[in-house]
Design a protein around this motif. Structure first.
Motif, PDB file in Angstrom:
ATOM      1  N   LEU A 104      37.326  -0.141  -4.767  1.00 17.10           N
ATOM      2  CA  LEU A 104      37.267  -1.452  -4.122  1.00 17.10           C
ATOM      3  C   LEU A 104      38.673  -1.939  -3.783  1.00 17.10           C
ATOM      4  CD1 LEU A 104      34.700  -3.103  -6.552  1.00 17.10           C
ATOM      5  CD2 LEU A 104      34.227  -2.289  -4.239  1.00 17.10           C
ATOM      6  N   GLY A 105      38.767  -2.774  -2.753  1.00 11.39           N
ATOM      7  CA  GLY A 105      40.044  -3.390  -2.432  1.00 11.39           C
ATOM      8  C   GLY A 105      40.547  -3.059  -1.042  1.00 11.39           C
ATOM      9  N   ASP A 112      46.188  -5.070  -4.119  1.00 13.66           N
ATOM     10  CA  ASP A 112      44.740  -4.913  -4.013  1.00 13.66           C
ATOM     11  C   ASP A 112      44.346  -3.478  -3.668  1.00 13.66           C
ATOM     12  OD1 ASP A 112      42.159  -6.031  -4.186  1.00 13.66           O
ATOM     13  OD2 ASP A 112      42.028  -6.252  -2.008  1.00 13.66           O
ATOM     14  N   THR A 158      31.064  -5.626   1.046  1.00 12.94           N
ATOM     15  CA  THR A 158      31.282  -4.370   0.333  1.00 12.94           C
ATOM     16  C   THR A 158      30.034  -3.944  -0.428  1.00 12.94           C
ATOM     17  OG1 THR A 158      33.614  -4.933   0.090  1.00 12.94           O
ATOM     18  CG2 THR A 158      32.761  -3.190  -1.322  1.00 12.94           C
ATOM     19  N   CYS A 176      33.006   1.672 -10.336  1.00 16.61           N
ATOM     20  CA  CYS A 176      33.798   0.866  -9.414  1.00 16.61           C
ATOM     21  C   CYS A 176      35.179   0.606  -9.997  1.00 16.61           C
ATOM     22  CB  CYS A 176      33.111  -0.472  -9.137  1.00 16.61           C
ATOM     23  SG  CYS A 176      31.594  -0.356  -8.179  1.00 16.61           S
ATOM     24  N   ASP A 178      38.696  -1.714  -9.352  1.00 13.58           N
ATOM     25  CA  ASP A 178      39.162  -2.869  -8.585  1.00 13.58           C
ATOM     26  C   ASP A 178      40.378  -3.485  -9.253  1.00 13.58           C
ATOM     27  OD1 ASP A 178      39.177  -4.705  -6.543  1.00 13.58           O
ATOM     28  OD2 ASP A 178      37.548  -5.944  -7.332  1.00 13.58           O
ATOM     29  N   PRO A 201      33.476  -8.494  -6.893  1.00 15.63           N
ATOM     30  CA  PRO A 201      34.826  -8.372  -6.334  1.00 15.63           C
ATOM     31  C   PRO A 201      35.409  -9.715  -5.910  1.00 15.63           C
ATOM     32  CG  PRO A 201      33.366  -6.711  -5.391  1.00 15.63           C
ATOM     33  CD  PRO A 201      32.510  -7.649  -6.178  1.00 15.63           C
ATOM     34  N   GLY A 225      38.994  -1.975 -14.147  1.00 13.57           N
ATOM     35  CA  GLY A 225      39.918  -2.836 -13.420  1.00 13.57           C
ATOM     36  C   GLY A 225      41.245  -3.008 -14.135  1.00 13.57           C
TER      37      GLY A 225
END
Length: 324
Positions: A104-105, A112, A158, A176, A178, A201, A225
């Protein structure tokens, strides 16, 4: 709960403890060490715990890592192996089951870009298991990955992209990765959180998007994360705490300025600082100046840890040879 932006369950626990005394209802906490690395497991066990920490029921494991700049290969591998050891019990797959890893990002914004950079270092095998199965060890799991970008780049939520891909390839597990937000400067780029409840997110920076979880996708979701930013108002609030400590150390306790600051609760100070800063800088998030090199190091640590956890039949050298 204080109005401080954080994605970390361990910080939500600390915030609750700052305002309340005694044990947190519905929350179990376990702390231990793997060598020099501290690991905390905050487990939300019931609805009361959900309300106390504002986190869904599940486990949130935090790995506190050393200073990231200038990491040598051995140190990075040691942290990756600890990450894999923590992550492996959450991966309930046999060798025929598929894992989908989602970075993600926004790859155009360094703080990010953690998720997309992690994807670059993964051992991707799903296509090989399908195209040349006779040449692939039976012990290697099929792994695929995407970096779907962000709503501002694609015009698509997303979560919708992930759901569409998942409906097509039908993975048995989604992981995931992030970038997160923290309330403490000393946790920026030095904490890895692993959770089994999915992720929303952008929630830590006030930009919450569609939830990615088993509840929305029908597939178990593990979220990994690292906090890469901190709210500027939180920095200012922490600075006031340091000023108060300095005043105490310099025997200036009791002055008018000290008494004024001391009389304000932390939450009141936070609101006051946000009100003062907002007209000038808006909702400002801050990241360290060496973020480029740090993101590179941390992304390699996480991708290696995921590779080890997803491919237990291979050792680290075999994984490294495959990727190179």
């Amino acid at each position: 709960m204080l109005s401080v932006r954080t994605d970390l369950a361990v910080e939500a626990k600390e915030l609750y403890e700052e305002k309340n005394s005694g044990k947190i209802p519905g929350v179990e906490v376990k702390e231990y060490r793997e060598g020099l690395i501290k690991i905390s497991n905050v487990k939300v066990v019931d609805d009361e715990g959900e309300k106390a920490l504002n986190k869904p029921k599940g486990s949130y494991i935090t790995i506190d890592i050393p200073e990231v700049s200038g990491y040598d290969k051995d140190t990075m591998e040691e942290i990756s192996e600890v990450l894999a050891k923590v992550l492996s019990p959450l991966i309930k797959l046999d060798n025929s089951m598929t894992a989908l890893v989602v970075g993600l990002g926004n790859w155009n914004v360094t703080p990010d870009a953690l998720g997309p950079k992690v994807v670059e270092g993964l051992m991707i095998t799903r296509h090989l298991k399908e195209l040349i199965p006779d040449q692939i060890d039976e012990g290697i799991r099929p792994v695929c990955a995407i970096a779907p970008g962000v709503l501002g780049l694609t015009g698509i939520e997303t979560g919708e992209i992930i759901k569409a891909v998942a409906n097509k390839i039908k993975p048995n597990l989604i992981i995931c990765i992030d970038a997160l937000a923290s309330r403490k400067l000393d946790r920026i780029n030095r904490t890895i959180q692993i959770g089994d409840t999915g992720i929303s997110p952008g929630s830590g920076v006030g930009n919450k998007r569609m939830e990615i979880s088993e509840r929305t996708l029908g597939i178990p979701v593990i979220a990994i994360g690292v906090p890469t930013v901190v709210d500027a108002a939180t920095i200012a609030n922490d600075t006031i705490d340091m000023v108060l400590d300095a005043m105490i150390n310099q025997a200036t306790k009791g002055g008018e300025f000290y008494n004024m600051l001391k009389s304000l609760e932390r939450n009141e100070r936070q609101s006051m600082i946000e009100e003062v800063l907002n007209p000038y800088v808006g909702s400002l998030m801050v990241t360290p100046k060496e973020v480029d090199s740090v993101i590179d190091s941390v992304s390699r640590i996480i991708s290696t840890g995921i590779n080890i956890a997803l491919q237990p039949a291979l050792n680290l050298d075999e994984i490294s040879n495959y990727i190179s």
